[in-house]
Design an enzyme around this catalytic site. Structure first.
Site, PDB file in Angstrom:
ATOM      1  N   ASP A 162      -0.235   5.197   0.806  1.00  0.00           N
ATOM      2  CA  ASP A 162      -0.396   6.235   1.814  1.00  0.00           C
ATOM      3  C   ASP A 162      -0.650   5.448   3.242  1.00  0.00           C
ATOM      4  O   ASP A 162      -1.399   4.556   3.540  1.00  0.00           O
ATOM      5  CB  ASP A 162      -1.742   7.067   1.524  1.00  0.00           C
TER       6      ASP A 162
ATOM      7  N   ASP B 257      -2.350  -0.356   5.928  1.00  0.00           N
ATOM      8  CA  ASP B 257      -2.504   0.466   7.109  1.00  0.00           C
ATOM      9  C   ASP B 257      -3.962   0.562   7.234  1.00  0.00           C
ATOM     10  O   ASP B 257      -4.359   0.822   8.403  1.00  0.00           O
ATOM     11  CB  ASP B 257      -1.802   1.569   7.082  1.00  0.00           C
TER      12      ASP B 257
ATOM     13  N   ASP C 271       1.017  -1.248  -0.160  1.00  0.00           N
ATOM     14  CA  ASP C 271      -0.028  -0.119  -0.105  1.00  0.00           C
ATOM     15  C   ASP C 271       1.054   1.320   0.264  1.00  0.00           C
ATOM     16  O   ASP C 271       2.216   1.075   0.385  1.00  0.00           O
ATOM     17  CB  ASP C 271      -0.688  -0.037   1.200  1.00  0.00           C
TER      18      ASP C 271
END
Length: 278
Positions: A45, A223, A43
């Site tokens: 961001d 996240d 991922d």
């Protein structure tokens, strides 16, 4: 180095309490000899990059692009960025470098840096629906609208007080369109609306049927809530997942912050190089 990363095994944690969290340990050497059989899925961001006040203000720290390019080479091309951002947006962030990627929460895919997007099965979000959703940004100064084509995001990092009003307004629109095949994705200071039927997980599943990813053991680092669909499928792919900033259910372990992820990835390459010289 502050990762809370346990040794990478075939077993996963079952969301233990904070007292049971593992002590910080060195980067797991067990992965290092196997990069040639591994697919690295990341991922962006909140995982590779630190959050910024607005999506356009994120920046790539020194050394990260070099690390990603080396991992891409060491895995024979089996490294992919997995993001809710569009492929075009991903490319702008990492320019001039281009990486394989799953974009738009699974709506877009690019298997090689120099190839065209493939497997874009998802339809763009309806224009009239976008117009109605976009009007929500008028609720408060600081709400930022991001049109991703396949989805629309309302960012409220600069207007945290507007969170409840945003989600209530989206709920009213959904109630007015009960048969619309749309899905609401809550994230970190963002409310994103997209068509149902595709996710980051569906994109990863498609990716793993294609060369050079096919037949490899993936590991995924993410996240946010939108990454949980990928965490859930990793066992089916004989893979491993790691969360950032929190201990998510089903992950092997977690990192405290994106800086720890960047350090971990760099050390994977360093440890493998040292192993090859020993």
């Amino acid at each position: 180095m502050k990762h809370n990363v346990a040794e990478m095994t075939d077993e996963v944690d079952t969301a233990p309490d904070d007292d049971a969290a593992p002590e910080s340990v060195p980067v797991p050497a067990s992965l290092v000899p196997h990069l040639s059989q591994t697919a690295v899925l990341l991922d962006i961001d909140g995982t590779l990059l630190d959050f910024a006040p607005t999506p356009r203000e994120v920046w790539v720290p020194p050394g990260l692009a070099k690390t990603l390019k080396r991992l891409h080479a060491r895995t024979n091309g089996a490294l992919a960025l997995v993001s809710g951002r569009s492929l075009n947006d991903i490319d702008l962030i990492f320019a001039p470098d281009i990486f394989p990627a799953v974009g738009g929460h699974g709506a877009e895919m690019r298997l090689e840096a120099d190839s065209e997007a493939v497997a874009a099965h998802a339809p763009p979000l309806d224009k009239e629906l976008k117009r109605r959703l976009a009007a929500i940004a008028r609720l408060s100064p600081g709400i930022l609208l991001e049109d991703k084509g396949y989805s629309l995001a309302l960012h409220y990092r600069l207007a945290p007080h507007a969170e409840k009003a945003i989600f209530e307004a989206v709920s009213l629109i959904r109630a007015d369109l009960p048969n619309a095949p749309i899905e609401v994705l809550p994230g970190k200071c963002v409310c994103e609306i997209k068509n149902a039927g595709f996710t980051k997980a569906s994109g990863v599943l498609e990716l793993m049927t294609r060369e050079p990813f096919k037949g490899r053991r993936p590991f995924f680092i993410g996240d946010d809530v939108t990454d949980e669909s990928v965490f859930a499928i990793m066992p089916d792919l004989n893979g491993l997942s790691f969360s950032v900033g929190r201990r998510a259910t089903g992950v092997a372990a977690h990192f405290d912050a994106p800086s720890d992820v960047r350090e971990f990835l760099a050390h994977l390459l360093d440890d493998e190089r040292h192993a090859s010289l020993s």
